[in-house]
Design a protein around this motif. Structure first.
Motif, PDB file in Angstrom:
ATOM      1  N   TYR A 117      -0.857  13.753 -14.687  1.00 48.80           N
ATOM      2  CA  TYR A 117      -1.635  12.764 -13.770  1.00 48.80           C
ATOM      3  C   TYR A 117      -2.149  12.060 -15.265  1.00 48.80           C
TER       4      TYR A 117
ATOM      5  N   GLU B 289      -5.528   8.011 -15.031  1.00 44.33           N
ATOM      6  CA  GLU B 289      -5.986   7.494 -14.529  1.00 44.33           C
ATOM      7  C   GLU B 289      -6.112   5.910 -15.241  1.00 44.33           C
TER       8      GLU B 289
ATOM      9  N   TRP C  15      -7.197   2.592 -10.554  1.00 39.29           N
ATOM     10  CA  TRP C  15      -5.823   2.726 -10.477  1.00 39.29           C
ATOM     11  C   TRP C  15      -5.339   4.553 -11.582  1.00 39.29           C
ATOM     12  N   SER C  16      -4.037   4.493 -10.701  1.00 38.52           N
ATOM     13  CA  SER C  16      -4.023   6.013 -11.320  1.00 38.52           C
ATOM     14  C   SER C  16      -2.351   5.794 -11.358  1.00 38.52           C
ATOM     15  N   PHE C  17      -1.995   7.164 -11.900  1.00 39.92           N
ATOM     16  CA  PHE C  17      -0.401   7.097 -11.918  1.00 39.92           C
ATOM     17  C   PHE C  17       0.333   8.749 -12.156  1.00 39.92           C
ATOM     18  N   THR C  18       1.411   9.167 -11.445  1.00 39.17           N
ATOM     19  CA  THR C  18       1.646  10.790 -11.528  1.00 39.17           C
ATOM     20  C   THR C  18       3.247  10.407 -12.129  1.00 39.17           C
TER      21      THR C  18
ATOM     22  N   ASN D 142       3.661   8.525  -8.340  1.00 38.51           N
ATOM     23  CA  ASN D 142       3.073   8.050  -7.301  1.00 38.51           C
ATOM     24  C   ASN D 142       2.932   6.265  -8.556  1.00 38.51           C
ATOM     25  N   LEU D 143       2.024   5.577  -7.790  1.00 40.76           N
ATOM     26  CA  LEU D 143       1.252   4.715  -8.205  1.00 40.76           C
ATOM     27  C   LEU D 143       0.120   4.287  -7.065  1.00 40.76           C
TER      28      LEU D 143
ATOM     29  N   TYR E  41      -3.329   3.199  -5.797  1.00 42.23           N
ATOM     30  CA  TYR E  41      -4.678   2.338  -5.949  1.00 42.23           C
ATOM     31  C   TYR E  41      -5.719   2.817  -4.831  1.00 42.23           C
TER      32      TYR E  41
ATOM     33  N   GLN F 282      -0.539   4.134  -1.704  1.00 38.94           N
ATOM     34  CA  GLN F 282       0.616   4.131  -3.137  1.00 38.94           C
ATOM     35  C   GLN F 282       1.602   3.858  -2.923  1.00 38.94           C
TER      36      GLN F 282
ATOM     37  N   TYR G 218       5.618   5.238  -4.007  1.00 44.12           N
ATOM     38  CA  TYR G 218       5.616   6.011  -4.250  1.00 44.12           C
ATOM     39  C   TYR G 218       7.646   6.886  -4.907  1.00 44.12           C
TER      40      TYR G 218
END
Length: 291
Positions: free
Chosen positions: A174, A176, A181-184, A191-192, A194, A203, A205
Motif C-alpha cells: 500500500y 499514498e 491518492w493511494s494504491f494497493t 485498487n486505486l 481517491y 476507487q 478495484y
C-alpha cells in the motif's frame, strides 16, 4: 488456458483481507447472477476480531466468522439432483501479533473452519478444515520525515478462501503517492483510491472472491462422485465508501467478473463437473467498524 493463468496469478498474490486490515467488525452482502442463465450467487458474511492486550504492542485476537451462501444453479442437472443450494461456514480462530524491530510486526493465526451444506443437520468430519497464517507487516503510514506513507505485508496462509484448501503465499503493498491518492497492489484486492475528504472516497478495484463447501451426501454424477463444490471468481469495477465517523463506514462495490471457475470435485480433488462460466455483473455492500 488464459483463465487458468489468471487464476494462478491471483492465487500466487493472494492475501486474506482480515489478516492485513484493521477491521474489528464487518457485515456484508454479495450478489451476482450469471449471464444467460438463471444461476445466481448470494452471500451474507459477518466477522468480529477482539484484540486483547497482553503486553506492550502485543495482542491475542480471537476471531469469529459466519458465512451463508445461497448458490442457485439451474442449468446443470448434476447440481439440481442433490437438492441443495445453501452452504454455510463457521470459523473460530485465535490470532497473535507483536511488534518487531525497525517498524516490523509479526502476525499469526490458527483456527478451525466448518464449511458444508449441512444436509445431515450437523457437522461431520469431512466438513472441518484447518486455517492458519503467518505474516510480517512493515508499516510506515505515520511518518515524521515527510516521506510518502506506505505499508508492506508478506506471508503465507492456508485456507479455503480461494476455492480450495491449500497454502497460499501472499504479498500486499500500500502506498499514498499524491495528496488524496493511494494504491494497493496484491490480492485478493488491488485498487486505486481517491479521497474527496474525510467522509467520501471512491476507487477502482480488482479482486478475487470464492467459496468452498463439503457436500455431506456425496452425489453420483455421470462423471464421478461429487464430494465438494468450489468457486473462484475475479472481478473489477468501481467502489464507494462513506465514513460516518473515523471508525464506522459503509461501502458498496459494483463491477463485472473477469472469470468464473465453478466446479464439482471428487474426494481426490479431480473435476467432476464444470458449471456455466459466463461473466456477469457483481455487487457487494456492507458496514464495518475499524480501529
Amino acid at each position: 488456458m488464459y483463465k487458468r493463468l489468471l487464476i494462478c496469478f491471483f492465487i500466487l498474490a493472494f492475501a486474506k483481507a482480515y489478516s492485513q486490515g484493521t477491521d474489528l467488525f464487518r457485515t456484508e452482502y454479495t450478489y451476482f447472477p450469471q449471464r444467460n442463465s438463471d444461476n445466481s450467487f448470494r452471500r451474507f458474511r459477518t466477522f468480529v476480531n477482539v484484540p486483547l492486550k497482553i503486553g506492550e504492542g502485543t495482542y491475542l485476537v480471537p476471531y469469529l466468522e459466519y458465512r451463508n451462501v445461497h448458490f442457485v444453479v439451474k442449468d446443470s442437472e448434476d447440481f439440481r439432483q442433490f437438492g441443495t443450494d445453501r452452504y454455510e461456514s463457521y470459523e473460530v480462530a485465535l490470532g497473535y501479533t507483536t511488534p518487531l524491530k525497525n517498524n516490523w510486526r509479526l502476525g499469526t493465526r490458527i483456527g478451525l473452519l466448518a464449511a458444508s451444506n449441512f444436509d445431515a443437520g450437523k457437522a461431520i468430519s469431512d466438513d472441518y478444515f484447518l486455517t492458519a497464517s503467518a505474516y510480517f507487516i512493515k508499516s510506515m503510514t505515520k511518518r515524521d520525515d515527510g516521506g510518502k506513507p506506505w505499508r508492506l505485508v508478506v506471508g503465507i496462509q492456508y485456507s479455503t478462501t480461494a476455492g480450495r484448501p491449500f497454502p497460499l503465499p501472499y504479498l500486499n503493498y500500500y502506498r499514498e503517492f499524491a495528496p488524496k491518492w493511494s494504491f494497493t497492489l496484491g490480492a485478493p484486492k488491488m485498487n486505486l483510491v481517491y479521497r474527496f475528504n474525510d467522509k467520501n472516497m471512491v476507487q477502482l478495484y480488482a479482486r478475487l472472491d470464492g467459496f468452498y463447501g463439503n457436500i455431506q451426501n456425496n452425489v453420483n454424477t455421470t462423471n464421478g462422485v461429487a464430494d465438494n463444490v468450489s468457486m473462484t471468481t475475479a472481478m473489477a469495477g468501481p467502489g464507494y465508501q462513506y465514513n460516518f465517523t473515523k471508525h464506522i463506514s459503509v461501502y458498496v462495490y459494483t463491477g463485472y467478473t473477469i472469470f468464473n471457475d465453478i466446479r464439482l470435485r471428487d474426494a481426490g480433488g479431480d473435476d467432476v463437473k464444470n458449471v456455466n462460466d459466463s461473466n456477469t455483473f457483481y455487487s457487494r455492500a456492507g458496514i464495518k467498524f475499524k480501529i
